[in-house]
Scaffold this motif. Structure first.
Motif, mmCIF file in Angstrom:
data_model
loop_
_atom_site.group_PDB
_atom_site.id
_atom_site.type_symbol
_atom_site.label_atom_id
_atom_site.label_comp_id
_atom_site.label_asym_id
_atom_site.label_seq_id
_atom_site.Cartn_x
_atom_site.Cartn_y
_atom_site.Cartn_z
ATOM 1 N N ALA A 1 -13.563 27.231 -3.929
ATOM 2 C CA ALA A 1 -12.648 27.872 -4.868
ATOM 3 C C ALA A 1 -13.360 28.881 -5.767
ATOM 4 C CB ALA A 1 -11.930 26.809 -5.708
ATOM 5 N N ASP A 2 -14.458 28.470 -6.387
ATOM 6 C CA ASP A 2 -15.124 29.346 -7.355
ATOM 7 C C ASP A 2 -16.549 29.738 -6.964
ATOM 8 O OD1 ASP A 2 -16.284 26.896 -7.632
ATOM 9 O OD2 ASP A 2 -15.766 26.615 -9.743
ATOM 10 N N GLY A 3 -17.058 29.221 -5.839
ATOM 11 C CA GLY A 3 -18.396 29.589 -5.400
ATOM 12 C C GLY A 3 -19.516 28.924 -6.181
ATOM 13 N N SER B 1 -7.863 30.842 5.793
ATOM 14 C CA SER B 1 -9.122 31.239 5.162
ATOM 15 C C SER B 1 -10.165 31.494 6.241
ATOM 16 C CB SER B 1 -9.613 30.155 4.205
ATOM 17 O OG SER B 1 -10.882 30.486 3.667
ATOM 18 N N LEU B 2 -10.876 32.612 6.086
ATOM 19 C CA LEU B 2 -11.934 32.982 7.027
ATOM 20 C C LEU B 2 -13.198 33.278 6.231
ATOM 21 C CD1 LEU B 2 -12.897 33.812 9.910
ATOM 22 C CD2 LEU B 2 -12.219 36.149 9.298
ATOM 23 N N ALA B 3 -14.292 32.620 6.603
ATOM 24 C CA ALA B 3 -15.583 32.860 5.970
ATOM 25 C C ALA B 3 -16.435 33.704 6.910
ATOM 26 C CB ALA B 3 -16.294 31.538 5.674
ATOM 27 N N THR B 4 -17.043 34.755 6.352
ATOM 28 C CA THR B 4 -17.885 35.656 7.137
ATOM 29 C C THR B 4 -19.283 35.678 6.534
ATOM 30 O OG1 THR B 4 -17.352 37.631 5.820
ATOM 31 C CG2 THR B 4 -15.873 37.075 7.639
ATOM 32 N N GLY B 5 -20.283 35.764 7.394
ATOM 33 C CA GLY B 5 -21.670 35.886 6.968
ATOM 34 C C GLY B 5 -22.305 37.115 7.584
ATOM 35 N N SER B 6 -23.108 37.828 6.821
ATOM 36 C CA SER B 6 -23.686 39.085 7.272
ATOM 37 C C SER B 6 -25.185 38.947 7.476
ATOM 38 C CB SER B 6 -23.387 40.199 6.264
ATOM 39 O OG SER B 6 -24.151 40.012 5.075
ATOM 40 N N SER B 7 -25.760 40.007 8.048
ATOM 41 C CA SER B 7 -27.206 40.035 8.261
ATOM 42 C C SER B 7 -27.971 40.259 6.974
ATOM 43 C CB SER B 7 -27.547 41.143 9.266
ATOM 44 O OG SER B 7 -27.117 42.409 8.771
ATOM 45 N N GLU B 8 -27.293 40.605 5.883
ATOM 46 C CA GLU B 8 -27.925 40.797 4.579
ATOM 47 C C GLU B 8 -27.933 39.528 3.741
ATOM 48 O OE1 GLU B 8 -29.363 43.600 3.929
ATOM 49 O OE2 GLU B 8 -28.651 44.564 5.766
ATOM 50 N N GLY B 9 -27.438 38.424 4.284
ATOM 51 C CA GLY B 9 -27.401 37.166 3.540
ATOM 52 C C GLY B 9 -26.216 37.046 2.612
ATOM 53 N N LEU B 10 -25.128 37.776 2.858
ATOM 54 C CA LEU B 10 -23.930 37.734 2.014
ATOM 55 C C LEU B 10 -22.829 36.971 2.730
ATOM 56 C CD1 LEU B 10 -23.859 41.432 0.737
ATOM 57 C CD2 LEU B 10 -24.781 39.435 -0.431
ATOM 58 N N ILE B 11 -22.132 36.108 1.977
ATOM 59 C CA ILE B 11 -21.000 35.348 2.505
ATOM 60 C C ILE B 11 -19.754 35.772 1.744
ATOM 61 C CG2 ILE B 11 -20.045 33.066 2.927
ATOM 62 C CD1 ILE B 11 -23.620 33.041 2.178
ATOM 63 N N GLN B 12 -18.674 36.034 2.481
ATOM 64 C CA GLN B 12 -17.404 36.409 1.868
ATOM 65 C C GLN B 12 -16.293 35.531 2.439
ATOM 66 O OE1 GLN B 12 -16.785 40.750 0.993
ATOM 67 N NE2 GLN B 12 -18.328 40.998 2.595
ATOM 68 N N ARG C 1 -3.934 36.955 4.450
ATOM 69 C CA ARG C 1 -2.797 37.711 3.925
ATOM 70 C C ARG C 1 -3.234 38.822 2.978
ATOM 71 N NH1 ARG C 1 -0.187 32.125 1.991
ATOM 72 N NH2 ARG C 1 -2.397 31.945 1.436
ATOM 73 N N ARG C 2 -4.550 38.946 2.752
ATOM 74 C CA ARG C 2 -5.068 39.988 1.859
ATOM 75 C C ARG C 2 -6.254 40.678 2.527
ATOM 76 N NH1 ARG C 2 -6.357 37.747 -3.947
ATOM 77 N NH2 ARG C 2 -6.774 39.990 -4.176
ATOM 78 N N PRO C 3 -6.379 41.992 2.370
ATOM 79 C CA PRO C 3 -7.505 42.704 3.006
ATOM 80 C C PRO C 3 -8.779 42.689 2.180
ATOM 81 C CG PRO C 3 -6.038 44.281 1.977
ATOM 82 C CD PRO C 3 -5.406 42.926 1.761
ATOM 83 N N VAL C 4 -8.715 42.143 0.962
ATOM 84 C CA VAL C 4 -9.874 42.140 0.069
ATOM 85 C C VAL C 4 -10.416 40.718 -0.023
ATOM 86 C CG1 VAL C 4 -10.721 42.710 -2.245
ATOM 87 C CG2 VAL C 4 -8.858 44.038 -1.238
ATOM 88 N N ALA C 5 -11.741 40.620 -0.091
ATOM 89 C CA ALA C 5 -12.368 39.296 -0.182
ATOM 90 C C ALA C 5 -12.010 38.631 -1.511
ATOM 91 C CB ALA C 5 -13.884 39.429 -0.051
ATOM 92 N N ILE C 6 -11.689 37.341 -1.466
ATOM 93 C CA ILE C 6 -11.353 36.600 -2.681
ATOM 94 C C ILE C 6 -12.584 35.944 -3.299
ATOM 95 C CG2 ILE C 6 -9.012 36.169 -1.911
ATOM 96 C CD1 ILE C 6 -9.844 33.390 -1.038
ATOM 97 N N LEU C 7 -13.679 35.908 -2.550
ATOM 98 C CA LEU C 7 -14.923 35.332 -3.077
ATOM 99 C C LEU C 7 -16.100 35.952 -2.337
ATOM 100 C CD1 LEU C 7 -16.165 33.254 -5.041
ATOM 101 C CD2 LEU C 7 -16.099 31.580 -3.207
ATOM 102 N N ARG C 8 -17.161 36.210 -3.094
ATOM 103 C CA ARG C 8 -18.369 36.813 -2.537
ATOM 104 C C ARG C 8 -19.567 35.998 -3.017
ATOM 105 N NH1 ARG C 8 -19.813 42.220 -0.966
ATOM 106 N NH2 ARG C 8 -22.026 42.670 -1.325
ATOM 107 N N LYS C 9 -20.416 35.615 -2.085
ATOM 108 C CA LYS C 9 -21.543 34.734 -2.395
ATOM 109 C C LYS C 9 -22.812 35.282 -1.753
ATOM 110 C CE LYS C 9 -23.098 30.684 -3.984
ATOM 111 N NZ LYS C 9 -23.042 30.289 -5.369
ATOM 112 N N ASP C 10 -23.914 35.215 -2.491
ATOM 113 C CA ASP C 10 -25.208 35.659 -1.984
ATOM 114 C C ASP C 10 -26.058 34.427 -1.680
ATOM 115 O OD1 ASP C 10 -27.524 36.908 -1.302
ATOM 116 O OD2 ASP C 10 -27.756 38.044 -3.158
ATOM 117 N N GLN C 11 -26.586 34.372 -0.454
ATOM 118 C CA GLN C 11 -27.407 33.235 -0.065
ATOM 119 C C GLN C 11 -28.721 33.218 -0.826
ATOM 120 O OE1 GLN C 11 -26.312 30.882 1.707
ATOM 121 N NE2 GLN C 11 -27.957 29.790 2.749
#
Length: 640
Positions: free
Chosen positions: A321-323, A260-271, A276-286
């Motif tokens: 798991a569910d954000g 599992s890899l968590a990424t954070g962006s300059s727009e305040g979004l966490i994915q 094993r999958r190229p699509v984010a399994i969870l998307r969260k807005d700070q």
């Protein structure tokens, strides 16, 4: 300790300023002198001594052994190291330039590597600065790859080939190795990421790096064009690319398993991505739109997986798991860096304020060994802590906020306080927004109050009594009590309860208001005169049957007053009180078992009724001298 309770997860502020602007030194000293005799100030909790900087702190780290905390700050640029078992500052060291980031190379504080803002790397030991070297371009982050003993420094700008670089400083050999070349955009001055000048406006950069130390040891680099590149340190080649991020990638963190890899962006979004999958399994807005500065995978004491995400405004903890939001911390000052004491509930921050913050979340984990006394203090506070209430606030759900056109305030201002499934809004703001959304609100409120007043007057009116077959007086009395309370509801209470149905239908449950027992229990009840009584037989459905009605006429008794005294007996008159004569014994004594009062004179109104005479008591046994006397033991079964 200040207590906040978002989502029923208490968060204790152990240390830190409650205001964004610090007081001047002379005023702070004066206030401390005035608080010398204040018992609350004297009993305050000071977790770490001198856990502060003159101006602000920029970065903080906790050693692997959990006994040391190192933090950097300004002004003047300096390094503070605290020894946690002693809860005190071990030493403070000044540097020539401001520190950007640093890592602890050893399990304690003895070896540390610091990235400075003047393109330099400094190696520090307990004795001071051991070695200093320069970088070709400005560094953006600093990580240490232990397997190959290399310090990796993502940098800003591009090389001659138009690629971004991650510098490799090999600490075993003592020199720079060939850098990792990362794609950060085009090779011209017009496209995003292009430009040979590192100071250009659109110059690309490698912002952040992460290493999966506990698993496969892959390297991940986040760029300014929203991509994440994965490199294998053994083959020194790129093995994967993750694209499609919104904005720049500013924070990365691998899970302990490495999947599992968590990424954070300059727009305040966490994915959250599964490798094993190229699509984010969870998307969260700070929520605030600021760049994410820190991401940490956590495991609570109950083995629940949480993720900590922090921007400069707020620290949020949510379920992996569910954000779902778990709890949050919002200091009064901007946050620069966050550190977590592993296997505990302690969170430390470096911030723009003078004092550094320390937060304790008991449900995240127990207190660390160096401050185990916090567990007892928290338990005592939990027993005595009052429930937090908002007097001047109105609770609104998300649909209600959108109906008032206040949805744009979510995550952008502190006027809305998140709580459970909604938000607390200031009453003044709520009234103004409601008036703007519905200009006729005052007319509706006036109509509502007039209607309530009319309904109140209706309830106070005298209503017809409910007709029943038995105990009509009892029903009227109950309805009259309800009228006094301005609430008439025949379906509630005894009248509407099926368990008491026979009380108003079966004649065997008739309350005899002429009996002596009823008069003793209800001395103020006025008994109505007995007249012709009409009794109608009703069937089970409540309709009159075809049987003939029965009318009973009873003569009205005439009250007769008699005076009983010793002189009255001597004159030869006999008592004609048949109702009471059976109770008088031969010795002239009065039986006290029936509640009679013995006295010299007794005035009695004895109306003669048409009811059957009461059964005479059994004659007393012969040969007993205590005839007519009450038993001293009070055993009521002796005469049976």
């Amino acid at each position: 300790m200040k207590l906040t309770n978002p989502n029923d997860v208490p968060v204790y502020t152990i240390s830190g300023a409650s205001t964004a602007r610090p007081l001047p030194d002379w005023l702070a000293r004066k206030r401390k002198r005035s608080l010398k005799n204040d018992p609350e100030y004297a009993n305050r909790v000071e977790l770490l001594q001198d856990f502060e900087f003159e101006e602000a702190s920029s970065c903080i780290r906790v050693s692997d052994d959990g006994e040391w905390v190192m933090s950097t700050g300004t002004y003047k640029p300096q390094i503070h190291t605290h020894y946690l078992p002693h809860l005190s500052l071990s030493f403070a060291r000044h540097t020539t330039t401001l520190n950007h980031s640093f890592v602890l190379l050893s399990s304690d504080y003895s070896k540390s590597l610091h990235l400075q803002t003047d393109r330099s790397l400094e190696f520090h030991t307990p004795g001071g600065c051991h070695y200093r070297t320069r970088l070709p371009r400005y560094g953006r982050d600093l990580v240490y790859e232990r397997h190959s003993a290399e310090a990796l420094i993502p940098a800003v700008g591009v090389n001659a080939e138009g690629s971004g670089e991650v510098y490799r400083m090999n600490l075993e050999i003592g020199r720079f190795m060939k850098p990792y070349q990362i794609d950060v955009g085009g090779d011209d001055l017009t496209t995003v990421g292009g430009g040979a000048l590192q100071g250009g406006i659109n110059t690309g950069s490698v912002n952040v790096a992460a290493i999966a130390e506990d698993s496969h040891n892959l390297l991940a680099f986040g760029t300014s064009i929203g991509t994440v590149e994965f490199w294998d340190p053994r083959s020194k080649s790129r093995i994967g690319l993750l694209s499609g991020q919104e904005g720049e990638v500013t924070a990365l963190d691998f899970d302990r398993s490495g999947l599992s890899l968590a990424t954070g962006s300059s727009e305040g979004l966490i994915q959250i991505f599964d490798l094993r999958r190229p699509v984010a399994i969870l998307r969260k807005d700070q929520g605030y739109g600021y760049p994410i500065k820190t991401l940490i995978h956590m495991t609570t004491s109950s083995q629940e997986k949480k993720i900590l995400s922090a921007d400069k405004r707020i620290i949020k903890l949510w379920d992996e798991a569910d954000g779902k939001a778990w709890t949050s911390v919002e200091p009064a000052v901007d946050i620069n860096s966050v550190a977590w004491c592993k296997q505990s509930g302690m969170i430390l921050t470096a911030n723009e304020g003078k004092q550094q913050h320390a937060f304790f979340v008991p449900q995240l984990g127990p207190a660390p060994k160096w401050c185990s006394f916090l567990d007892n203090m928290v338990e005592e506070m939990a027993e005595e802590a009052p429930v937090e209430t908002y007097d001047n606030y109105k609770f609104l759900t998300l649909p209600e906020l959108k109906a008032l056109s206040l949805g744009h305030l979510i995550g952008t201002t502190n006027l809305l306080r998140p709580y459970m499934h909604g938000y607390f809004v200031a009453s003044k703001l709520y009234e103004e927004a409601r008036l703007i959304a519905n200009p006729f609100i005052w007319d509706d409120e006036r109509t509502k109050r007039v209607k309530e007043k009319v309904e109140k007057e209706r309830e106070s009116r005298i209503r017809g009594s409910k007709k029943v077959k038995v105990n009509q007086n009892l029903v009227d009395k109950m309805l009259k009590k309800q009228e006094r309370r301005q609430k008439v509801d025949e379906d509630m209470g005894v009248l509407g309860d099926s368990r008491f149905g026979k009380l108003f239908e079966d004649e065997e449950f008739t309350v005899d208001e002429k009996s002596r027992e009823f008069q003793l229990l209800n001395p103020s009840t006025k008994v109505a005169e007995i007249g012709p009584t009409r009794v109608a037989n009703t069937d089970s459905e409540g309709s009159d049957s075809e049987d003939e009605d029965l009318t009973i006429s009873k003569p009205k008794p005439k009250p007769e007053m008699r005076i009983s005294s010793s002189s009255y007996k001597k004159s030869g008159h006999q008592r004609q009180d048949k109702a009471l004569g059976s109770r008088v014994q031969g010795a002239g004594r009065i039986n006290k078992n029936r509640g009679e009062v013995v006295g010299e004179r007794q005035v009695t109104f004895a109306p003669s009724s048409g009811r059957k005479e009461k059964e005479k008591p059994e004659p007393a046994r012969k040969g007993r001298r205590d005839e007519g006397r009450r038993s001293a033991s009070g055993n009521v079964f002796r005469r049976m």
